[in-house]
Design a protein around this motif. Structure first.
Motif, short mmCIF file in Angstrom:
data_model
loop_
_atom_site.label_atom_id
_atom_site.label_comp_id
_atom_site.label_asym_id
_atom_site.label_seq_id
_atom_site.Cartn_x
_atom_site.Cartn_y
_atom_site.Cartn_z
N TYR A 195 16.41 70.09 56.85
CA TYR A 195 17.34 70.59 55.84
C TYR A 195 17.37 72.12 55.90
CZ TYR A 195 16.98 65.87 54.00
OH TYR A 195 17.00 64.51 53.87
N CYS A 196 18.58 72.68 55.84
CA CYS A 196 18.73 74.14 55.76
C CYS A 196 18.03 74.61 54.50
CB CYS A 196 20.21 74.51 55.71
SG CYS A 196 20.50 76.23 55.26
N LYS A 197 17.28 75.70 54.59
CA LYS A 197 16.49 76.11 53.42
C LYS A 197 17.37 76.66 52.31
CE LYS A 197 14.46 80.62 53.98
NZ LYS A 197 14.51 81.76 54.35
N GLU A 198 18.61 77.04 52.63
CA GLU A 198 19.53 77.50 51.59
C GLU A 198 20.38 76.34 51.04
OE1 GLU A 198 18.74 81.18 50.68
OE2 GLU A 198 20.83 80.71 50.23
N CYS A 199 21.24 75.79 51.91
CA CYS A 199 22.27 74.87 51.42
C CYS A 199 21.88 73.39 51.54
CB CYS A 199 23.58 75.11 52.15
SG CYS A 199 23.58 74.51 53.85
N GLN A 200 20.75 73.11 52.19
CA GLN A 200 20.23 71.74 52.32
C GLN A 200 21.02 70.85 53.27
OE1 GLN A 200 17.29 71.13 50.66
NE2 GLN A 200 17.47 73.23 49.98
N THR A 201 21.97 71.42 54.00
CA THR A 201 22.65 70.57 54.98
C THR A 201 21.69 70.29 56.14
OG1 THR A 201 24.73 70.16 56.13
CG2 THR A 201 23.74 72.32 56.50
N LEU A 202 22.05 69.37 57.01
CA LEU A 202 21.18 69.07 58.14
C LEU A 202 21.44 70.07 59.26
CD1 LEU A 202 21.59 65.21 58.06
CD2 LEU A 202 19.59 66.52 57.35
N LEU A 215 17.83 78.25 58.91
CA LEU A 215 19.09 78.43 58.19
C LEU A 215 20.18 77.82 59.05
CD1 LEU A 215 19.29 82.10 56.86
CD2 LEU A 215 19.06 80.02 55.50
N CYS A 216 21.13 77.11 58.42
CA CYS A 216 22.23 76.53 59.20
C CYS A 216 23.16 77.67 59.65
CB CYS A 216 22.98 75.51 58.35
SG CYS A 216 24.02 76.25 57.09
N PRO A 217 24.05 77.41 60.60
CA PRO A 217 24.92 78.48 61.11
C PRO A 217 25.80 79.11 60.02
CG PRO A 217 25.06 76.53 62.51
CD PRO A 217 24.24 76.15 61.33
N ILE A 218 26.14 78.36 58.99
CA ILE A 218 27.00 78.90 57.93
C ILE A 218 26.20 79.85 57.03
CG2 ILE A 218 28.43 78.31 55.92
CD1 ILE A 218 29.03 75.62 57.42
N CYS A 219 25.02 79.39 56.58
CA CYS A 219 24.19 80.25 55.73
C CYS A 219 23.71 81.48 56.50
CB CYS A 219 22.99 79.48 55.20
SG CYS A 219 23.46 78.22 54.02
N GLY A 220 23.53 81.33 57.81
CA GLY A 220 23.05 82.45 58.61
C GLY A 220 24.14 83.42 59.01
ZN ZN Z 1 22.83 76.26 55.10
#
Ligand code: ZN
Length: 198
Positions: A57-64, A69-74
């Protein structure tokens, strides 16, 4: 009665445990896999194993994702002060396909459903509330227009009200009972643009 030898039968049974795969489809897939070149089957099985091992899980948005960090949060170019709350990573993908949303997301991994015994603690709401202590200007609630989605939207809006952050709900362009991922991009954009303040 089993018509097939052990390994084949086992493969069919394993495939049939997947959602949307009945026994006939499982048989077809199994025989397709058996007829594939060995290297391709090895690659498929390696992908399955590695994906399962590395995805978290992304540590910000919880997506997989497979990074912290997922590419969007990063992505520093995204508007991190606008958070769109969705039920699943597939809903996130539906909005990403529109290419027009510049904010970030929060993935709940489900919706509140008293009937199925899914409560607020069973979805990733606590993680959302933690994020709200940062610099957040708007929370867009884009849960599905199902009973569960609406219940969840109401619950979240009540939770956020005391925090004083603007909370909006996507418009009814999304048909009642509709899953976000099956809706075309124009409708999704209209629903986003026509969102109302809760
Ligand atoms: Zn994210």
């Amino acid at each position: 009665m089993d018509y097939f030898s052990g390994h084949i039968q086992e493969l069919i049974e394993q495939l049939a445990t997947l959602p949307g795969i009945g026994s006939k489809t499982a048989q077809r897939l199994a025989f397709h896999i058996i007829s594939m070149p060995k290297e391709k089957v090895e690659k498929l099985s390696k992908t399955l194993t590695e994906t399962r091992q590395n995805v978290r899980y992304c540590k910000e948005c919880q997506t997989l994702t497979d990074t912290e960090l997922c590419p969007i949060c990063g992505n520093p170019k995204r508007d991190h002060s606008t958070i769109m709350v969705v039920e699943t990573p597939r809903d996130l993908a539906a909005y990403e396909r529109t290419g027009k949303y510049e904010g970030v997301y929060h993935v709940l991994h489900g919706a509140i459903s008293p009937m199925l015994g899914i409560g607020a603690d069973d979805i990733r709401l606590k993680e959302l509330m933690t994020r709200l202590s940062g610099d957040v200007k708007e929370v867009i609630i884009a849960t599905n227009s199902t009973l569960e989605g609406e219940t969840t939207a109401m619950y979240i809006s009540r939770l956020i009200r005391p925090v004083g952050i603007k909370t909006t709900r996507i418009a009814n362009g999304v048909p009642v009972g509709g899953d976000l991922e099956n809706i075309d991009e124009v409708t999704l954009l209209r629903a986003l643009e026509g969102r109302t303040v809760l």
